[in-house]
Write a protein that holds these residues in place. Sequence first.
Motif, PDB file in Angstrom:
ATOM      1  N   ARG A  13       0.830  -1.209   0.000  1.00 47.39           N
ATOM      2  CA  ARG A  13       0.000   0.000   0.000  1.00 47.39           C
ATOM      3  C   ARG A  13       0.863   1.258   0.000  1.00 47.39           C
ATOM      4  O   ARG A  13       0.590   2.220  -0.738  1.00 47.39           O
ATOM      5  N   LEU A  14       1.915   1.285   0.823  1.00 43.91           N
ATOM      6  CA  LEU A  14       2.801   2.456   0.828  1.00 43.91           C
ATOM      7  C   LEU A  14       3.499   2.609  -0.520  1.00 43.91           C
ATOM      8  O   LEU A  14       3.657   3.730  -1.028  1.00 43.91           O
ATOM      9  N   ASN A  15       3.921   1.503  -1.127  1.00 45.97           N
ATOM     10  CA  ASN A  15       4.539   1.542  -2.447  1.00 45.97           C
ATOM     11  C   ASN A  15       3.585   2.180  -3.460  1.00 45.97           C
ATOM     12  O   ASN A  15       3.969   3.041  -4.272  1.00 45.97           O
ATOM     13  N   VAL A  16       2.305   1.800  -3.404  1.00 44.55           N
ATOM     14  CA  VAL A  16       1.287   2.361  -4.300  1.00 44.55           C
ATOM     15  C   VAL A  16       1.124   3.860  -4.072  1.00 44.55           C
ATOM     16  O   VAL A  16       1.255   4.676  -5.002  1.00 44.55           O
ATOM     17  N   TYR A  17       0.848   4.245  -2.836  1.00 47.15           N
ATOM     18  CA  TYR A  17       0.473   5.641  -2.590  1.00 47.15           C
ATOM     19  C   TYR A  17       1.660   6.600  -2.656  1.00 47.15           C
ATOM     20  O   TYR A  17       1.490   7.775  -3.014  1.00 47.15           O
ATOM     21  N   LYS A  27       3.349   7.319   6.077  1.00 43.66           N
ATOM     22  CA  LYS A  27       4.585   6.652   5.670  1.00 43.66           C
ATOM     23  C   LYS A  27       4.867   5.363   6.446  1.00 43.66           C
ATOM     24  O   LYS A  27       5.768   4.609   6.060  1.00 43.66           O
ATOM     25  N   SER A  28       4.108   5.110   7.489  1.00 46.44           N
ATOM     26  CA  SER A  28       4.285   3.839   8.203  1.00 46.44           C
ATOM     27  C   SER A  28       3.555   2.746   7.437  1.00 46.44           C
ATOM     28  O   SER A  28       2.365   2.851   7.154  1.00 46.44           O
ATOM     29  N   GLY A  72       0.458   2.855   5.285  1.00 45.90           N
ATOM     30  CA  GLY A  72       0.812   3.154   3.909  1.00 45.90           C
ATOM     31  C   GLY A  72      -0.257   3.848   3.098  1.00 45.90           C
ATOM     32  O   GLY A  72      -0.049   4.128   1.899  1.00 45.90           O
ATOM     33  N   GLU A  73      -1.399   4.148   3.678  1.00 48.26           N
ATOM     34  CA  GLU A  73      -2.524   4.679   2.909  1.00 48.26           C
ATOM     35  C   GLU A  73      -2.359   6.157   2.593  1.00 48.26           C
ATOM     36  O   GLU A  73      -1.826   6.943   3.382  1.00 48.26           O
ATOM     37  N   GLY A  74      -2.857   6.529   1.425  1.00 52.73           N
ATOM     38  CA  GLY A  74      -2.930   7.927   1.045  1.00 52.73           C
ATOM     39  C   GLY A  74      -4.376   8.331   0.827  1.00 52.73           C
ATOM     40  O   GLY A  74      -5.225   7.494   0.502  1.00 52.73           O
ATOM     41  N   LYS A  75      -4.660   9.603   1.031  1.00 50.89           N
ATOM     42  CA  LYS A  75      -5.996  10.159   0.756  1.00 50.89           C
ATOM     43  C   LYS A  75      -5.827  11.402  -0.106  1.00 50.89           C
ATOM     44  O   LYS A  75      -4.910  12.201   0.107  1.00 50.89           O
ATOM     45  N   LEU A  76      -6.729  11.547  -1.063  1.00 49.09           N
ATOM     46  CA  LEU A  76      -6.661  12.634  -2.037  1.00 49.09           C
ATOM     47  C   LEU A  76      -7.794  13.623  -1.771  1.00 49.09           C
ATOM     48  O   LEU A  76      -8.961  13.218  -1.660  1.00 49.09           O
ATOM     49  N   TYR A  77      -7.436  14.920  -1.675  1.00 52.09           N
ATOM     50  CA  TYR A  77      -8.402  15.955  -1.331  1.00 52.09           C
ATOM     51  C   TYR A  77      -8.436  17.042  -2.409  1.00 52.09           C
ATOM     52  O   TYR A  77      -7.386  17.462  -2.908  1.00 52.09           O
ATOM     53  N   LEU A  78      -9.648  17.517  -2.685  1.00 47.32           N
ATOM     54  CA  LEU A  78      -9.859  18.664  -3.566  1.00 47.32           C
ATOM     55  C   LEU A  78     -10.024  19.901  -2.708  1.00 47.32           C
ATOM     56  O   LEU A  78     -10.838  19.912  -1.755  1.00 47.32           O
ATOM     57  N   LEU A  79      -9.255  20.946  -3.007  1.00 48.79           N
ATOM     58  CA  LEU A  79      -9.292  22.180  -2.236  1.00 48.79           C
ATOM     59  C   LEU A  79     -10.039  23.254  -3.005  1.00 48.79           C
ATOM     60  O   LEU A  79      -9.846  23.422  -4.205  1.00 48.79           O
ATOM     61  N   ARG A  80     -10.866  23.999  -2.300  1.00 50.51           N
ATOM     62  CA  ARG A  80     -11.601  25.102  -2.921  1.00 50.51           C
ATOM     63  C   ARG A  80     -11.319  26.409  -2.172  1.00 50.51           C
ATOM     64  O   ARG A  80     -11.108  26.390  -0.986  1.00 50.51           O
TER      65      ARG A  80
END
Length: 412
Positions: free
Chosen positions: A237-241, A356-357, A404-412
Amino acid sequence: MKKRHLIFSILYLLSSLTNFCSAQQKKDEFKIGIFWPPVWKYTNDEQYKILSETHVDIVQNVSSTDLNTQEKNLRMLELAHKYGMKVYVSDPRVTGSDEDIKAMVETYRHHPATGGYYIRDEPDSAALGWAIKTYRTIAALDPEKVPHVNLFPDFALKNYEHGYVERWIEGVGKEHLKYLSFDIYPYKKNGRLEKSYYNNLDIIRRAGLKYDVKTSSYLQSFGIMNLYRRPTPGEMRLNVYSNLAYGIKNPVWFCYATPTGQGEQKFMNSVIDSLGQKTDLYEPFKALNFEMKQLGKTLIHLDAKQVYHSGDSLWMGTKQPPADFIWLPADSKSEVILSLYRDRRNGNQYVMAVNKSFSTARELTFRINKSVKKVARISAITGKAEKAPFHAREHTITETFLPGEGKLYLLR
């Protein structure tokens, strides 16, 4: 007659515009690949059905498999087409004369499942000129497909960034280069991490931005005795994100099927073992691919303009975010990757935060710049923007991240 001719002309123009728009949409698709497909013994309907259920788009054949004949490539193409995938064929004629290459391309170019042509994996500096020439030859013969060359990581060569990566891009011509592809695998033996992992991702990120080319890299789903450890789901998962945070548009897993007969390199079981059976990595592999495909609907349009790392110690090629960065961890010791993207279509800003963990889930709080009025999270389940737990008064957001997870956010 003139009126009829005008009508036909308008219809032709509309058809051409539709085809152009369709081609552009296809060009901007986020695609996932595998490197090392099922070997010939397991090149069958059952195995390709299993593969198709993992959200993979591209099956990369390579010169070191037992699949490098016209018959075997065509069988792979038939199976891939049945299950909605493409193949990068590998044919020994690629190393021959211009006439050999032309004959090779003509063998496969009209098959609907042909996605590209394998040329070389990790050419050194001496072989780069040949790879450039071959790439340009194939690109001229079949402009829609991908001539595939994958570059070394930085520790393999001197003057890497300018004398190797940029030499490759400029030699091929950025207008011809479908992907800037390279590999680096982070999970070494005895629990160690490859020290230049993030530095390599940043070199490729910068080159992709400088020359306006999409980037591709390889994800680790293998272990090799005495060299690399077999990754856990958290490590995968960390490799992916981390790759997504650096703007990669075409992740490719090495490997899917477990290689055998590779001399001194003894591979541990990958996603599919040497007997064609699913391993414990199959379900994490499938789930991560699904997440990438959903987030990829947005990520394919985004440029990773800035990437920072927080925490007490930094790895080679990384740096702390500036004090005025738009998205900061409330605890500066939190080990996270922060990536700021810009949407090429409309200028919108996005941020990805990555834990990053690869072993510990963490609740992380971020302080968000006052210029941001609204925050939406891009769902890894639907690919759509959804409500995020943004506290407008405090300008903070708190989320729990898997290892390892990432989250994607849209900012306004």
